[in-house]
Every structure is written in structure tokens, then in C-alpha cells.
Design a protein around this motif. Structure first.
Motif, PDB file in Angstrom:
ATOM      1  N   PRO A 164      14.605   6.259 -15.897  1.00 18.46           N
ATOM      2  CA  PRO A 164      15.837   6.000 -15.683  1.00 18.46           C
ATOM      3  C   PRO A 164      17.004   5.944 -16.723  1.00 18.46           C
ATOM      4  O   PRO A 164      18.229   5.681 -16.553  1.00 18.46           O
ATOM      5  CB  PRO A 164      15.750   4.462 -15.170  1.00 18.46           C
ATOM      6  CG  PRO A 164      14.504   4.004 -15.686  1.00 18.46           C
ATOM      7  CD  PRO A 164      13.685   5.311 -16.198  1.00 18.46           C
ATOM      8  N   ASP A 200      18.138  -2.146 -11.411  1.00 15.87           N
ATOM      9  CA  ASP A 200      18.093  -1.771 -10.208  1.00 15.87           C
ATOM     10  C   ASP A 200      19.003  -2.619  -9.196  1.00 15.87           C
ATOM     11  O   ASP A 200      19.756  -3.398  -9.593  1.00 15.87           O
ATOM     12  CB  ASP A 200      16.590  -1.990  -9.822  1.00 15.87           C
ATOM     13  CG  ASP A 200      15.970  -3.272  -9.517  1.00 15.87           C
ATOM     14  OD1 ASP A 200      16.836  -4.166  -9.902  1.00 15.87           O
ATOM     15  OD2 ASP A 200      15.164  -3.318  -8.619  1.00 15.87           O
ATOM     16  N   TRP A 202      13.812   6.903  -9.432  1.00 18.98           N
ATOM     17  CA  TRP A 202      14.885   7.129 -10.297  1.00 18.98           C
ATOM     18  C   TRP A 202      14.583   8.623 -10.648  1.00 18.98           C
ATOM     19  O   TRP A 202      13.869   9.451  -9.865  1.00 18.98           O
ATOM     20  CB  TRP A 202      15.098   5.877 -11.391  1.00 18.98           C
ATOM     21  CG  TRP A 202      14.952   4.762 -11.042  1.00 18.98           C
ATOM     22  CD1 TRP A 202      14.518   3.753 -11.582  1.00 18.98           C
ATOM     23  CD2 TRP A 202      15.660   4.135 -10.076  1.00 18.98           C
ATOM     24  NE1 TRP A 202      14.559   2.702 -10.990  1.00 18.98           N
ATOM     25  CE2 TRP A 202      15.465   2.729 -10.020  1.00 18.98           C
ATOM     26  CE3 TRP A 202      16.480   4.547  -8.919  1.00 18.98           C
ATOM     27  CZ2 TRP A 202      15.982   1.925  -8.996  1.00 18.98           C
ATOM     28  CZ3 TRP A 202      17.319   3.718  -8.023  1.00 18.98           C
ATOM     29  CH2 TRP A 202      16.671   2.428  -8.019  1.00 18.98           C
ATOM     30  N   GLY A 213      20.092   9.672 -11.349  1.00 17.90           N
ATOM     31  CA  GLY A 213      18.901   8.565 -11.127  1.00 17.90           C
ATOM     32  C   GLY A 213      19.161   7.672 -12.157  1.00 17.90           C
ATOM     33  O   GLY A 213      17.920   7.036 -12.277  1.00 17.90           O
ATOM     34  N   THR A 249      15.334  -1.808 -15.428  1.00 14.90           N
ATOM     35  CA  THR A 249      14.593  -0.458 -15.338  1.00 14.90           C
ATOM     36  C   THR A 249      13.878  -0.033 -16.525  1.00 14.90           C
ATOM     37  O   THR A 249      14.214  -0.431 -17.426  1.00 14.90           O
ATOM     38  CB  THR A 249      15.577   0.782 -14.837  1.00 14.90           C
ATOM     39  OG1 THR A 249      16.652   0.737 -15.917  1.00 14.90           O
ATOM     40  CG2 THR A 249      16.162   0.403 -13.421  1.00 14.90           C
TER      41      THR A 249
END
Length: 448
Positions: free
Chosen positions: A285, A297, A348, A292, A303
Motif C-alpha cells: 500500500p 485503512d 490494496w 491502491g 497499512t
């Protein structure tokens, strides 16, 4: 002073507390988009939209409710909170519902490193129209093109913020810029069409409109004279244009929500070989300028980069907080959500290990079979992995493309198919899903 997405989120949280919520989270998005479509050298459709959307999720004990609106007036926010709390009190209890614990929350991210929003000015409508016209003209100039079905260009920007009563507050902006073109070749019942397009976060990265139009035209004329192949068992080469769909099916089966329901053909495969041992699937990510990419999140968790499949072995599920709690595990920070929806697991940026062979090498190695360049429909049994899809592409004899093919169904079982895929080296590394052409031996083709 105009309310920002951040101030709107905190106003929603304040209203939720006053209405009696035990906990709450809120999302707000302010955005604008502009799209231009042309036909026969003239403007056909122009659309611009601007607006602010707000969403509120409240918890009363282990009961939750979600409401949303595009009206940001103070009285509306108050009414939303009161309605949400009333709804939550009537909802069934969910023992797995709830916000993240404060120690789980993301902290101290470097938003600039993600390069999610192009700092250059929004393109003028005329600039978008010129791109669409250039794509259309390039497509129409290809010998054999009888019509350009559509040519379009677009731009969008969205500022998003998420805040929760557990102390999380964070946001970011995203931009997108796109050009697309669809060309039609042939006439009557022999008409065929194909397309090309590009979508990027930054204007400077976008492929030239002329290249996109020309590619759409060339792809369309290549399909003239398509016919159905013979029914039988053959190797199938999934072109890089559509090969990511195979990995998409794999990731869907590794989704924590599906695993928690027991409705996944991968449910018994954790720690097992699901791809050849030379292949891994990496989720990242943190790639700059990727749609993405994100620092946190949809539940405020940080992430992280991880190998979902490492050396062919499935290492874990894709989870949000609720699915992780159901499975007795920790969230993988894969919660995605919309303004009016509760979080659910999603992926992602994804990359599959590339091979050392070109698409031409794979065609040579497959001998006689089918090169798939487009697919329609999808019948995937979520419990068994049985796979069946309509396809079109090109027939291959002795390693050489001989003629276009359409109206064929390809079938197999994903568990068996994925264990024997052979990757090419032609993945486009600027995409959010980096997957090369994939050769699968022994699939069933239903044609004539």
C-alpha cells in the motif's frame, strides 16, 4: 467559513455522543469530477459534478447502524445522529462489531511520500475535449475502423477524512486522470470492437491520447473474422490485459469475510501451496501515485506491506476488524468502506512475481491453444473454485497466432489452475495490480 471534511467528521461525532451513542466513526468526502465524451469530431456529452457526502456509523453496545447524507447543515447532522442511534437500538447484536482499540491505530504517517494527489491545476474542459478528440481521430485513422464507438477523457479529485471516537483522525486527497477509446471494425454481423484506456493519479504519467486511440483501433481490426474454436482440452494463455482477474479470484477467496462465512474454496488452504513455489503475491500500500495506496485503512489501522502468498504458500487472510474477530485473529488493516457502508475487507496494490519468459515465448511453448484477450460473464463456485467464463482472443497453432476467436467458454477449477500457472515477464508495473500474462495448461474449451 466553509466546513472541511475534517470538521464535518468531528461535528458528526459530537452529534452522535449527544444522541446517546457509546462509540462512533464518521467519514466525509468533498470531491469534484469532470468527464467529456466526443463522437464524430464533436462534443457529445459533458458532465461535471461537485459535492460533499457524509457518513456516520454509531454503536450502542454491540449494536450498530450506518447513515449517510449529502446535506451538511447542522440540523441534518443532528437528525442523522439521532436516527442512527435509534436504528442501532433496534438492530441485532453483533459480538464482533466495534472500533479499533487505541493502540491499534495508525500514527505519524508521511502523506507526501504517497503522492496521492497531483498538485497541478485541474485541466480545463477544453483540454479534456482535445484529448478525447485526439484519441478518436487516431482510432478512426486506422485502416479498417468503421466507427469509433466512444472516446472520453476525465478528471476527478476527492478529499477524504475519517475520524472516530477512539481518537483516530486522518485524511488525504486523491486525483485521477483518464482517457479511453472504443473502436469498431467490420460491418454487419462481422463487426468487432475493442478498446484501450489509461487512468493515472498524475496527469504527467498518462499515456498519450493518440497512442490510446491507435491501440484501440489496431486491437479492433485484429478481431475481424473471429470464429469459434473446436471444443476440447487445450492450454490457455491469459493475456496481461486480463490475467489479473485470475489473481483477483484468488484474493477474493482469501477474503476474511468469505472465510468467516465458510464459503471459500480456500478455507482449508492456509499454510498450503496454492501457487507454484517460485511465485509470491505481494501487497504493497506504499507505492507512490497508485490508487491502491493509503497510509491507513477504513478503520484507522496502519497499512503494511506483506506477502499474502509467499513462495506459493498462502500465509494469511485479508481481514478487517470484524472478520478478524470472527476468526480469532488480528486485522490485516484491509478495511475498505464507502461513505454509506460499513467496512469490509479489500486489497490494496498487488504484484505477482514475474517470470523470465516473454509472451512470445509462452505462445511458442503452448503450441496449440487459446490466447485470451477479453472475457465476459463469470461463473465461479465460491465453495469449490469451479471456474467458467466466456472469452475471446486468438487461436494459436504451433506457437503462432493464426486467427481471432470469439464465443468460446473456458472452464477449469481454480485450485488446480493456479497451482500450475506459468508467468510471463510483461506485466505493466505502473498498474495497481501488477500481473503478467499467465499460461495455464489443460483447460476445457467449449466452442463448436
Amino acid at each position: 467559513m466553509t466546513d472541511t471534511p475534517e470538521t464535518l467528521c468531528h461535528a458528526l461525532l459530537d452529534a452522535a455522543r449527544k444522541a446517546g451513542a457509546d462509540a462512533a466513526d464518521a467519514m466525509a468526502a468533498e470531491g469534484s469530477s469532470l468527464s467529456i465524451e466526443v463522437r464524430d469530431g464533436a462534443l457529445e456529452h459533458a458532465e461535471r459534478s461537485e459535492g460533499v457526502d457524509i457518513g456516520l456509523r454509531v454503536f450502542v453496545g454491540k449494536r450498530q447502524a450506518q447513515v449517510s447524507s449529502s446535506d451538511t447543515r447542522a440540523e441534518t447532522i443532528q437528525a442523522m445522529a439521532e436516527r442512527a442511534v435509534a436504528m442501532a437500538k433496534e438492530a441485532p447484536e453483533d459480538p464482533f462489531a466495534g472500533l479499533a482499540d487505541p493502540h491499534q491505530l495508525a500514527q505519524g504517517w508521511d502523506l507526501a511520500a504517497f503522492e496521492m494527489a497531483d498538485p497541478t491545476a485541474e485541466p480545463a474542459p477544453d483540454a479534456l475535449q482535445q484529448d478525447a478528440l485526439a484519441a478518436e481521430a487516431a482510432c478512426a485513422a486506422i485502416d479498417g475502423i468503421t466507427q469509433v464507438q466512444s472516446a472520453a477523457a476525465g478528471y476527478g479529485r476527492h478529499d477524504i477524512h475519517l475520524a472516530a471516537s477512539n481518537g483516530f483522525s486522518g485524511g488525504y486527497a486523491r486525483t485521477s486522470r483518464s482517457i479511453s477509446c472504443v473502436g469498431i471494425a467490420g460491418t454487419g454481423t462481422g463487426m468487432e470492437r475493442d478498446h484501450d484506456g489509461d487512468s493515472r493519479s498524475f496527469q504527467a504519467d498518462l499515456r498519450a491520447a493518440e497512442e490510446i486511440g491507435r491501440t484501440a483501433g489496431l486491437r479492433a481490426i485484429e478481431r475481424i473474422g473471429a470464429r469459434r474454436p473446436k471444443t476440447g482440452s487445450y492450454p490457455v494463455l491469459f493475456d496481461e490485459r486480463i490475467s489479473s482477474s485470475l489473481i483477483g479470484h484468488l484474493l477474493s477467496a482469501a477474503n476474511g469475510a468469505a472465510i468467516a462465512r465458510g464459503s471459500s474454496w480456500l478455507k482449508d488452504s492456509l499454510g498450503q501451496q496454492v501457487l507454484p513455489e517460485t511465485l509470491s503475491v505481494i501487497e504493497d500500500p506504499f507505492r507512490p501515485r497508485m490508487p491502491g495506496s493509503r497510509p491507513f485503512d477504513g478503520e484507522g489501522l496502519a497499512t503494511r506491506r506483506r506477502a499474502i502468498i509467499e513462495n506459493g504458500v498462502l500465509t494469511g487472510w485479508v481481514m478487517d476488524l470484524a472478520s478478524a474477530r470472527k476468526l480469532g485473529l488480528e486485522s490485516t488493516a484491509n478495511a475498505a468502506r464507502g461513505i454509506g457502508s460499513v467496512p469490509s475487507p479489500s486489497n490494496w496494490n498487488i504484484a505477482l512475481t514475474q517470470g523470465d519468459k516473454s509472451r512470445a515465448d509462452l505462445l511458442r511453448d503452448m503450441g496449440t491453444g487459446l490466447l485470451v484477450t477479453s472475457m465476459i460473464g463469470s461463473t465461479i463456485n465460491p465453495n469449490t473454485g469451479d471456474y467458467s467464463r466466456g472469452a475471446a482472443g486468438f487461436w494459436v497453432e504451433n506457437g503462432e497466432i493464426t486467427h481471432p476467436v470469439n464465443e468460446v467458454t473456458i472452464a477449469g477449477n481454480l485450485l488446480e489452475m493456479l497451482k500450475k500457472i506459468i508467468p510471463g515477464n510483461d506485466a505493466r508495473t505502473y498498474l495497481s495490480r501488477v500481473v503478467p500474462s499467465l499460461l495455464v495448461e489443460g483447460m476445457t474449451l467449449a466452442g463448436e
